[in-house]
Design a protein around this motif. Structure first.
Motif, PDB file in Angstrom:
ATOM      1  N   PRO A  10       0.830  -1.208   0.000  1.00  0.00           N
ATOM      2  CA  PRO A  10       0.000   0.000   0.000  1.00  0.00           C
ATOM      3  C   PRO A  10       0.863   1.256   0.000  1.00  0.00           C
ATOM      4  O   PRO A  10       1.948   1.288   0.575  1.00  0.00           O
ATOM      5  CB  PRO A  10      -0.815  -0.125   1.292  1.00  0.00           C
ATOM      6  CG  PRO A  10      -0.038  -1.062   2.156  1.00  0.00           C
ATOM      7  CD  PRO A  10       0.640  -2.013   1.225  1.00  0.00           C
ATOM      8  N   ARG A  14      -2.608   5.640   1.550  1.00  0.00           N
ATOM      9  CA  ARG A  14      -3.452   4.600   2.147  1.00  0.00           C
ATOM     10  C   ARG A  14      -2.977   4.256   3.557  1.00  0.00           C
ATOM     11  O   ARG A  14      -3.780   4.134   4.491  1.00  0.00           O
ATOM     12  CB  ARG A  14      -3.429   3.352   1.264  1.00  0.00           C
ATOM     13  CG  ARG A  14      -4.318   2.226   1.785  1.00  0.00           C
ATOM     14  CD  ARG A  14      -4.300   1.049   0.850  1.00  0.00           C
ATOM     15  NE  ARG A  14      -5.028  -0.082   1.408  1.00  0.00           N
ATOM     16  CZ  ARG A  14      -5.095  -1.280   0.823  1.00  0.00           C
ATOM     17  NH1 ARG A  14      -4.490  -1.483  -0.352  1.00  0.00           N
ATOM     18  NH2 ARG A  14      -5.771  -2.259   1.388  1.00  0.00           N
ATOM     19  N   LEU A  17      -3.821   7.199   5.880  1.00  0.00           N
ATOM     20  CA  LEU A  17      -5.229   7.263   6.279  1.00  0.00           C
ATOM     21  C   LEU A  17      -5.558   6.187   7.314  1.00  0.00           C
ATOM     22  O   LEU A  17      -6.365   6.420   8.231  1.00  0.00           O
ATOM     23  CB  LEU A  17      -6.126   7.119   5.051  1.00  0.00           C
ATOM     24  CG  LEU A  17      -6.066   8.285   4.052  1.00  0.00           C
ATOM     25  CD1 LEU A  17      -6.947   8.003   2.851  1.00  0.00           C
ATOM     26  CD2 LEU A  17      -6.486   9.591   4.732  1.00  0.00           C
ATOM     27  N   SER A  18      -4.931   5.031   7.174  1.00  0.00           N
ATOM     28  CA  SER A  18      -5.120   3.987   8.191  1.00  0.00           C
ATOM     29  C   SER A  18      -4.562   4.451   9.529  1.00  0.00           C
ATOM     30  O   SER A  18      -5.163   4.215  10.584  1.00  0.00           O
ATOM     31  CB  SER A  18      -4.427   2.694   7.752  1.00  0.00           C
ATOM     32  OG  SER A  18      -5.001   2.190   6.567  1.00  0.00           O
TER      33      SER A  18
END
Length: 272
Positions: A10, A14, A17-18
């Motif tokens: 990823p 991504r 944001l996690s």
């Protein structure tokens, strides 16, 4: 290769944001942090709405008068003050050093922090608007253009203050000194940037000094969104000067990014 399926890792956005989701949940678990973050601007609005009721004239209530400046103050609080202190703490307790030792891209850490700040910024604005309308019956803008102004001032102001907060975190040798380094200038700027008193009653040299920093322009942009057009006479230039507001906040975004890239440290000075 030998029939094995290559999996793509990823990307930084991504992963960031996690991490933002993780940081938001972690922040919400500590009620003291939640209360400290949102309480001060809300408390000031509640008090000023009562103390100065009727002193701002018939056309605008005290809550409506102070709301734009307190929104700007709240945005700087959740971005500049929050990040400068929390990142200094993470550097001191070794969190940053452990994160740097993982496969996570370094940029994902900053994406996560930025996303967290925007969540807090939206929460801060929602709390202040709810108090202004629910407690004092304040009239909010009906023009879509006014709300668009509020949005871009919020975005540029929050990004610039967040980057400055990240850069300021590297100035502190410990979390305790971070509070002093951050809170003292932030408090001074609140009184010289039009948050509590109109800029037109301040000495010219003080207005010029505050104009070097984002808070003055964030507050002016918010006043342009919430005040009627005729209230622009309260500004030093007699107008909202939104192009100048956008330019100054944009420059501070660039300056904040350069300072962050030049000064950010993953370890304390004792770690080498």
């Amino acid at each position: 290769m030998n029939g094995a399926t290559t999996r793509r890792l990823p990307g930084p956005v991504r992963v960031g944001l996690s991490r933002a989701w993780l940081e938001t949940r972690e922040f919400a678990r500590h009620w003291e942090s939640v209360a400290f973050t949102f309480a001060l601007p809300a408390l000031i609005l509640l008090l000023f709405g009562v103390i100065f009721d009727g002193s701002t004239g018939d056309d605008i209530s005290a809550a409506e008068f102070y709301l734009p400046g307190l929104i700007a103050m709240g945005l700087m609080s959740v971005s500049f003050q929050n990040l400068a202190i929390s990142i200094a703490l993470e550097r001191e307790n070794g969190t940053l050093r452990r994160i740097r030792g993982t496969p996570m891209p370094p940029s994902a850490y900053f994406v996560g922090k930025t996303a967290l700040v925007f969540v807090l910024a939206l929460g801060q604005v929602a709390v202040l608007l709810a108090i202004a309308v629910g407690v004092y019956g304040a009239d909010l803008p009906t023009d879509p253009g006014a709300w668009a102004t509020m949005v871009w001032v919020l975005v540029l102001g929050t990004i610039s203050c967040a980057l400055l907060g990240i850069a300021f975190s590297s100035l502190a040798r410990s979390p305790s000194t971070a509070s002093a380094i951050v809170v003292v200038p932030f408090l001074a700027l609140q009184f010289t940037s039009g948050v509590f008193v109109p800029l037109t009653i301040l000495p010219g040299w003080l207005v010029n000094a505050s104009s070097l920093f984002p808070l003055r322009w964030m507050a002016q942009g918010m006043r342009a969104a919430f005040y009627p057009d005729e209230a622009a006479v309260l500004e030093p230039s007699g107008g909202w000067d939104l192009s100048t507001v956008a330019a100054v906040l944009g420059v501070w975004c660039v300056v904040g990014l350069v300072l962050t890239l030049a000064t950010f440290r993953w370890k304390t000075s004792e770690d080498g």
